[in-house]
Scaffold this active site. Sequence first.
Site, PDB file in Angstrom:
ATOM      1  N   ASP A  31      15.581 -21.693  -4.179  1.00  0.00           N
ATOM      2  CA  ASP A  31      16.320 -22.746  -3.483  1.00  0.00           C
ATOM      3  C   ASP A  31      15.951 -24.134  -3.982  1.00  0.00           C
ATOM      4  O   ASP A  31      15.266 -24.289  -4.977  1.00  0.00           O
ATOM      5  CB  ASP A  31      16.239 -22.608  -1.966  1.00  0.00           C
ATOM      6  CG  ASP A  31      14.850 -22.269  -1.513  1.00  0.00           C
ATOM      7  OD1 ASP A  31      13.901 -22.745  -2.147  1.00  0.00           O
ATOM      8  OD2 ASP A  31      14.735 -21.513  -0.536  1.00  0.00           O
ATOM      9  N   LYS A  53      20.024 -24.835   0.029  1.00  0.00           N
ATOM     10  CA  LYS A  53      20.878 -25.586   0.934  1.00  0.00           C
ATOM     11  C   LYS A  53      20.921 -27.003   0.399  1.00  0.00           C
ATOM     12  O   LYS A  53      19.895 -27.591   0.100  1.00  0.00           O
ATOM     13  CB  LYS A  53      20.291 -25.582   2.344  1.00  0.00           C
ATOM     14  CG  LYS A  53      20.146 -24.174   2.869  1.00  0.00           C
ATOM     15  CD  LYS A  53      19.341 -24.157   4.156  1.00  0.00           C
ATOM     16  CE  LYS A  53      19.146 -22.732   4.626  1.00  0.00           C
ATOM     17  NZ  LYS A  53      17.734 -22.325   4.579  1.00  0.00           N
ATOM     18  N   MET A 168       9.933 -32.090   6.989  1.00  0.00           N
ATOM     19  CA  MET A 168      11.370 -32.046   7.251  1.00  0.00           C
ATOM     20  C   MET A 168      11.898 -33.298   7.935  1.00  0.00           C
ATOM     21  O   MET A 168      11.847 -33.458   9.140  1.00  0.00           O
ATOM     22  CB  MET A 168      11.738 -30.810   8.070  1.00  0.00           C
ATOM     23  CG  MET A 168      11.539 -29.562   7.281  1.00  0.00           C
ATOM     24  SD  MET A 168      12.179 -28.135   8.093  1.00  0.00           S
ATOM     25  CE  MET A 168      10.879 -27.827   9.275  1.00  0.00           C
TER      26      MET A 168
HETATM   27  N1  SAH Z   1       7.549 -24.186   2.485  1.00  0.00           N
HETATM   28  C1  SAH Z   1       7.535 -25.584   2.170  1.00  0.00           C
HETATM   29  C2  SAH Z   1       8.192 -26.424   3.245  1.00  0.00           C
HETATM   30  C3  SAH Z   1       9.632 -26.117   3.456  1.00  0.00           C
HETATM   31  S1  SAH Z   1      10.401 -27.153   4.622  1.00  0.00           S
HETATM   32  C4  SAH Z   1       6.100 -26.026   1.887  1.00  0.00           C
HETATM   33  O1  SAH Z   1       5.166 -25.297   2.173  1.00  0.00           O
HETATM   34  O2  SAH Z   1       5.927 -27.109   1.336  1.00  0.00           O
HETATM   35  C5  SAH Z   1      11.013 -28.440   3.606  1.00  0.00           C
HETATM   36  C6  SAH Z   1      10.206 -29.693   3.815  1.00  0.00           C
HETATM   37  O3  SAH Z   1       9.021 -29.636   3.086  1.00  0.00           O
HETATM   38  C7  SAH Z   1      10.884 -30.950   3.335  1.00  0.00           C
HETATM   39  O4  SAH Z   1      11.808 -31.450   4.260  1.00  0.00           O
HETATM   40  C8  SAH Z   1       9.720 -31.872   3.178  1.00  0.00           C
HETATM   41  O5  SAH Z   1       9.283 -32.371   4.417  1.00  0.00           O
HETATM   42  C9  SAH Z   1       8.656 -30.927   2.687  1.00  0.00           C
HETATM   43  N2  SAH Z   1       8.531 -30.955   1.236  1.00  0.00           N
HETATM   44  C10 SAH Z   1       8.693 -29.946   0.375  1.00  0.00           C
HETATM   45  N3  SAH Z   1       8.430 -30.330  -0.890  1.00  0.00           N
HETATM   46  C11 SAH Z   1       8.064 -31.624  -0.815  1.00  0.00           C
HETATM   47  C12 SAH Z   1       7.643 -32.579  -1.772  1.00  0.00           C
HETATM   48  N4  SAH Z   1       7.548 -32.288  -3.081  1.00  0.00           N
HETATM   49  N5  SAH Z   1       7.325 -33.811  -1.349  1.00  0.00           N
HETATM   50  C13 SAH Z   1       7.414 -34.132  -0.048  1.00  0.00           C
HETATM   51  N6  SAH Z   1       7.813 -33.273   0.901  1.00  0.00           N
HETATM   52  C14 SAH Z   1       8.126 -32.028   0.531  1.00  0.00           C
END
Ligand code: SAH
Length: 507
Positions: A31, A53, A168
């Site tokens: 994704d 998404k 998020m």
């Molecule tokens: N499983 C993922 C999170 C998924 S929810 C994890 O462990 O990181 C998606 C959210 O993760 C985004 O809305 C943001 O808040 C955060 N996120 C994911 N990658 C990011 C990045 N490179 N920098 C900042 N926030 C990030």
Amino acid sequence: MSLVGAGPGDPELITVGGAARLAEADVVVYDRLANPRLLALAPATAEMVYVGKMPDRHTLRQEEINALLVECAREGKRVVRLKGGDPFVFGRGGEEAEALVAAQVPFDVVPGVTSAIAAPAWAGIPVTHRALSSSFAVVTGHEDPTKDDSSIDWAKLATGVDTLVLLMGTARLAEIAQQLVEHGRAASTPAAVIEWGTLPRQRVAAGRLQDIASVARDAGIGSPAVTVVGEVAALRPELRWSDTRPLSGARVLVTRTRQQASDLSRALAREGAEAVELPTIEIIAQADPAEVEAAIAGLRTSAYGWCVFTSANAVGLFCGHLRDAALDARAFGRAQIAAIGPGTADALAREGLRADVVPERFIAEGLIEAFGARVMRGQRVLLPRAADAREALVGALFGMGAGVDELTLYRSAVPRDADAEGLRRLRVGEIDIATFASSSSVRNLVEMLEGDVAPLRRLRIAAIGPVTAQAVRDAGLEPAVVAATHTVAGLVAALVADAATSRPPAP
Ligand code: SAH
């Protein structure tokens, strides 16, 4: 079937286990937040399915994704479900696992580096600290905090945890901050928002709980972003590192072949640069089978005293021909082996061959100097190389009284499917430094630009050595940096030294 954490963005932050699963995959279902560059770890034949998404529309509903995973697994395919960060930290990995269990599909989970910890780390913010924070909580910022049926107990979180990490959405940040303050968290608590953490495009907005929402909004911070609230956020000025490296913020063009680009790209990224790959060379194998056969026969009968390699490509292709003939390194017999430089010597080492000679200067002239001390008179030399190689070496070997048999193995050409994105960014001025590791990469790029070198005039040009630098001048350009050591590491070191004198310090 594996649920694999892709890590937060930087492609180096996937685990060894995750990379191994990808290497064996038949299907990769990924994704938006899984770095697409990781897809290169999967076999070229693997099927890639994007189920991300988009912020404004849902490409596939979660139930559809679940059904797809089950279906692929039932077809007997090795499926990797690649999810950004850690698969079980938000992102609905738990639901996907439930669907697999319900369908009796066996699976495993390869945890990943979560953005909740990695994005703050890259901003210089440790989520715990002996003196400042003994607990942290990762909370979704997606829910409306003013709703009564919110599953998050903001009253308890406000003062019950030292560091809060919100994932998020920054959209509700103002309401969340207000809830926290209303429930007893000091309005002056340090806070930071990190957008696209761990990637070259990372941006950080820092403030305090009372103003962090407006600071982030004014900075135009969007998704994806992680918000950190807590005393640890105040450590950033002291501990920040990822955006203050020698090449932080620099967009550097890498013009090597697709196969050879990654070493340079990785070394540049380690110094903070964004490597933009634009392959300008494609290696096209081109050999006369009879000539190859004669060369190999000559080696095996000890007709050659020396075999000289002037490129890693020649090593790979020549050893490929040995394998095709059901032979191995023993075919070199008593011939001594010379390599033009460490890159070629490494390629030999990968084939189980140790170079007897590697000159101190990694250009053809260096090889000639290295031979000077040896008795070349009467020796026969095998020289497997490119069709368009320089003549200096052959002439000098003749001059030393050696007999030279050239064996053409390949020619380099301008790639047919030029990387449009890299070329576009070069044309619109989104590149700060262009690197060249060979003269042909200079000539080919000029050809790819249809002779118009204007985009290259605006940026700093770095050449791996004097021969490449001359090719830059021949193209009517001026190299700003010429590496003293003609290797990838030497090129990067030269850029780092140049940045120290030519770039303004980070803000
Ligand atoms: N499983 C993922 C999170 C998924 S929810 C994890 O462990 O990181 C998606 C959210 O993760 C985004 O809305 C943001 O808040 C955060 N996120 C994911 N990658 C990011 C990045 N490179 N920098 C900042 N926030 C990030």
